[in-house]
Design a protein around this motif. Structure first.
Motif, PDB file in Angstrom:
ATOM      1  N   THR A  30      25.235  24.835 -61.568  1.00 30.99           N
ATOM      2  CA  THR A  30      26.168  25.547 -62.463  1.00 30.99           C
ATOM      3  C   THR A  30      26.181  27.044 -62.214  1.00 30.99           C
ATOM      4  N   ASP A  31      25.179  27.586 -61.551  1.00 35.97           N
ATOM      5  CA  ASP A  31      25.148  29.038 -61.262  1.00 35.97           C
ATOM      6  C   ASP A  31      26.222  29.446 -60.258  1.00 35.97           C
ATOM      7  N   ASP A  32      26.691  28.523 -59.405  1.00 36.93           N
ATOM      8  CA  ASP A  32      27.702  28.822 -58.383  1.00 36.93           C
ATOM      9  C   ASP A  32      29.129  28.630 -58.885  1.00 36.93           C
ATOM     10  N   TRP A  33      29.295  28.263 -60.133  1.00 32.10           N
ATOM     11  CA  TRP A  33      30.633  28.019 -60.659  1.00 32.10           C
ATOM     12  C   TRP A  33      31.356  29.348 -60.893  1.00 32.10           C
ATOM     13  N   GLU A  34      32.783  29.331 -60.734  1.00 31.59           N
ATOM     14  CA  GLU A  34      33.623  30.500 -61.042  1.00 31.59           C
ATOM     15  C   GLU A  34      34.516  30.147 -62.215  1.00 31.59           C
ATOM     16  N   GLU A  35      34.625  31.077 -63.193  1.00 31.38           N
ATOM     17  CA  GLU A  35      35.408  30.822 -64.382  1.00 31.38           C
ATOM     18  C   GLU A  35      36.798  31.428 -64.228  1.00 31.38           C
ATOM     19  N   GLU A  36      37.882  30.707 -64.509  1.00 33.14           N
ATOM     20  CA  GLU A  36      39.276  31.170 -64.404  1.00 33.14           C
ATOM     21  C   GLU A  36      40.015  30.751 -65.671  1.00 33.14           C
ATOM     22  N   THR A  37      40.733  31.718 -66.314  1.00 37.80           N
ATOM     23  CA  THR A  37      41.486  31.458 -67.535  1.00 37.80           C
ATOM     24  C   THR A  37      42.946  31.215 -67.196  1.00 37.80           C
TER      25      THR A  37
END
Length: 589
Positions: free
Chosen positions: A563-570
């Motif tokens: 989960t540390d490598d995840w990117e958040e996009e809105t």
């Protein structure tokens, strides 16, 4: 099958036959209605049913009409059976052993818990409890705790074994009292009393039974049961005795006959008592004119009442004496103590209650005037002197209860006095057989409210209170005598500290809020869960290849990892569009 034949009857002429019929008719008529009878040399009696005939045979066979005539009673059809018996001996078929289970199972309890019986709901229910947290009147334990006796309208039932199966039943209509022969005599006999069964010709008020066989050994008349037990047993159960007016009768077992075939004539005898350690009887006779009152061991004047208290081993005898000093109208209470192995040692003290320490030479007395009662403790030394050990004054008590093991004791005010502890209506005090626990109770039989029992440690700490609807009685289950020698007991006491850690661990477990059963249940549930989880993980691993094929090679097992490598996009998007009419719209008008 409904006809019985009575043999060994008196042979009389025609002029006395009617009188003989009247005498004999009273005996078999108790077992059922006689529809026909015939009196030649033998008596033939026909009952209304075969069951009545069998009952007549069971109870009338062996009946002693007088010194010369003892009835022999048989069912008429038995004659065919007896005539067909072969003259040649045949070895009897071996009967299967009837196993009632372990009759002392509670002694093998790993936690050494004693048991007790509780009667409640005004006698409708009886329950047996282990000490860790079915009868119509009341119950009674046998001296060794082997049997539990329950009372019923038609007789007594004995129960035992792990599941309390019925071991024996004794038919005695209207039975109301019971007594056992002592433990040292292997509790071989049980004595029952019924006020309904006695007749002048057939003594049935008191019956002595053999416990193992269920056989009736002998019946006795009884004028009054006010002082039960009527029979008092010797320490080893070999003899039993009863007192009637000016007579002391001593019987021997197993014949149940009079010792030396005669009773002892003792004019004015008032009471007697067996020694707990020897075949010795002490009795007392009141004063008669110029002849002083006497106990077998001493002479007394002006005596109006006398009670005999034996010490458990029979080494000492205390005689409580009520006398009227000359020139006075009051009654003075004294007691005399005798060392049975040596000369007497008398001591005068005005007393209310007296009790020997069970295992030793100490005794306690309550003396004084109510409500200022004093409790004094004495020790009989080897040299014969009696030493005052301790005295407590101003005690509101009228009863003394020593622990079965000695050393500890309870002073209690029962019924007549206001109790200073938990209740003002205490009716009973019961030590458990080990002397570690004590029960005090308020019985519905003596007080109709606040019925309950309290369980205490020997140190006076309250463990629990149990409210039972119309609670009547609590009886601890007796323990048989220990098989350990005195030397073995000393070794155990010496090495007791070795076991203290184990005992403390068990105590902590018993004091835990969760009971042992609940802890075991939770441990079992956890084991089941672990087993299920391991099986589910194994199945999940075996199905991984099938999951990859179904999901196009995507390893969904790893989607929630890293989960540390995840990117958040809105992301914003239009979800719903609605139109509303303006104020000038025709719809408004």
């Amino acid at each position: 099958d409904s006809v019985v034949v009575v043999d060994n009857v008196p042979q009389v002429g025609p002029e006395r036959l009617e009188k003989l019929k009247n005498v004999i008719h009273k005996i078999p008529s108790k077992f059922g209605k006689i529809t026909n009878e015939f009196y030649p040399r033998y008596i033939f009696l026909e009952y209304g049913a075969p069951t009545q005939a069998l009952e007549a045979v069971k109870n009338a066979d062996g009946y002693k009409l007088d010194k010369q005539h003892t009835f022999r009673v048989n069912v008429f059809t038995d004659f065919d059976k007896y005539m067909s018996i072969s003259d040649e001996w045949e070895t009897p078929e071996k009967q299967p052993f009837k196993d009632f289970g372990n009759m002392r199972h509670w002694m093998e309890d790993p936690d050494c818990r004693d048991q007790y019986s509780v009667i409640y709901e005004s006698g409708e229910r009886t329950a047996i409890f282990n000490n860790d947290r079915w009868t119509e009147t009341y119950v009674r334990w046998s001296p060794k705790g082997t049997y539990l006796a329950t009372f019923h309208q038609r007789g007594i039932a004995l129960w035992g074994g792990e599941k309390f199966k019925q071991i024996q039943r004794f038919s005695h209509q209207g039975v109301s009292l019971i007594d056992f022969s002592p433990a040292r005599g292997n509790q071989s006999y049980v004595v029952t009393f019924s006020p309904l069964m006695d007749t002048k010709e057939d003594p049935q008020a008191i019956i002595i039974w053999d416990i193992l066989t269920g056989q009736k050994k002998r019946g006795f008349h009884c004028e009054s049961s006010a002082h039960w037990p009527i029979f008092k047993w010797s320490h080893d159960g070999k003899f039993f005795a009863r007192m009637t007016q000016d007579t002391l009768s001593i019987y021997e077992t197993p014949s149940m006959g009079l010792l030396d075939k005669k009773s002892l004539k003792i004019s004015g005898i008032k009471d007697f008592s067996w020694s707990p350690g020897d075949d010795i009887i002490a009795f007392w006779v009141p004063e008669d004119k110029d002849i002083p009152a006497r106990v077998t061991l001493m002479n007394l004047f002006n005596v109006v009442d006398c009670k005999l208290h034996w010490q458990r081993q029979g080494d000492y005898l205390c005689v409580k004496v009520d006398r009227t000093p000359k020139g006075t109208q009051g009654v003075v209470t004294n007691f005399e103590i005798f060392r049975m192995r040596e000369k007497q040692v008398p001591v005068d003290v005005s007393i209310i209650a007296f009790a020997w320490e069970p295992n030793g030479s100490k005794f306690a007395v309550l003396h004084g005037e109510s409500p200022r009662i004093n409790a004094s403790f004495y020790h009989v030394k080897n040299n014969g002197k009696i030493e005052l050990i301790k005295m407590f004054d101003k005690q509101q008590a009228n009863s003394i209860f020593w622990s079965p093991q000695g050393q500890f004791m309870v002073l209690a005010g029962l019924r007549r006095y206001t109790h200073t502890s938990h209740t003002s209506h205490t009716s009973d005090v019961e030590w458990d057989p080990t002397g570690r626990y004590l029960v005090t109770s308020v019985s519905w039989w003596s007080h109709k409210v606040d019925n309950a029992y309290w369980l205490w440690t020997f140190q006076g700490r309250l463990l629990q209170k149990n409210n039972k609807d119309r609670f009547c009685q609590l009886l601890w289950r007796p323990r048989p005598a220990t098989l350990l020698t005195q030397d073995s007991i000393k070794v155990i006491k010496k090495d007791l500290k070795k076991y203290s850690k184990i005992f403390e661990q068990k105590d902590r477990l018993s004091q835990s809020k969760a009971s042992r059963e609940l802890v075991d249940k939770r441990r079992s549930m956890m084991e089941d869960y672990r087993t299920y989880r391991e099986a589910a993980l194994q199945q999940h691993h075996e199905q991984k290849t099938a999951r990859l094929q179904l999901r196009g090679g995507v390893d969904t097992d790893e989607l929630d990892s890293n989960t540390d490598d995840w990117e958040e996009e809105t992301i914003e998007f239009l979800s719903t569009k609605k139109s509303f009419p303006s104020e000038s719209s025709p719809l408004r008008r």
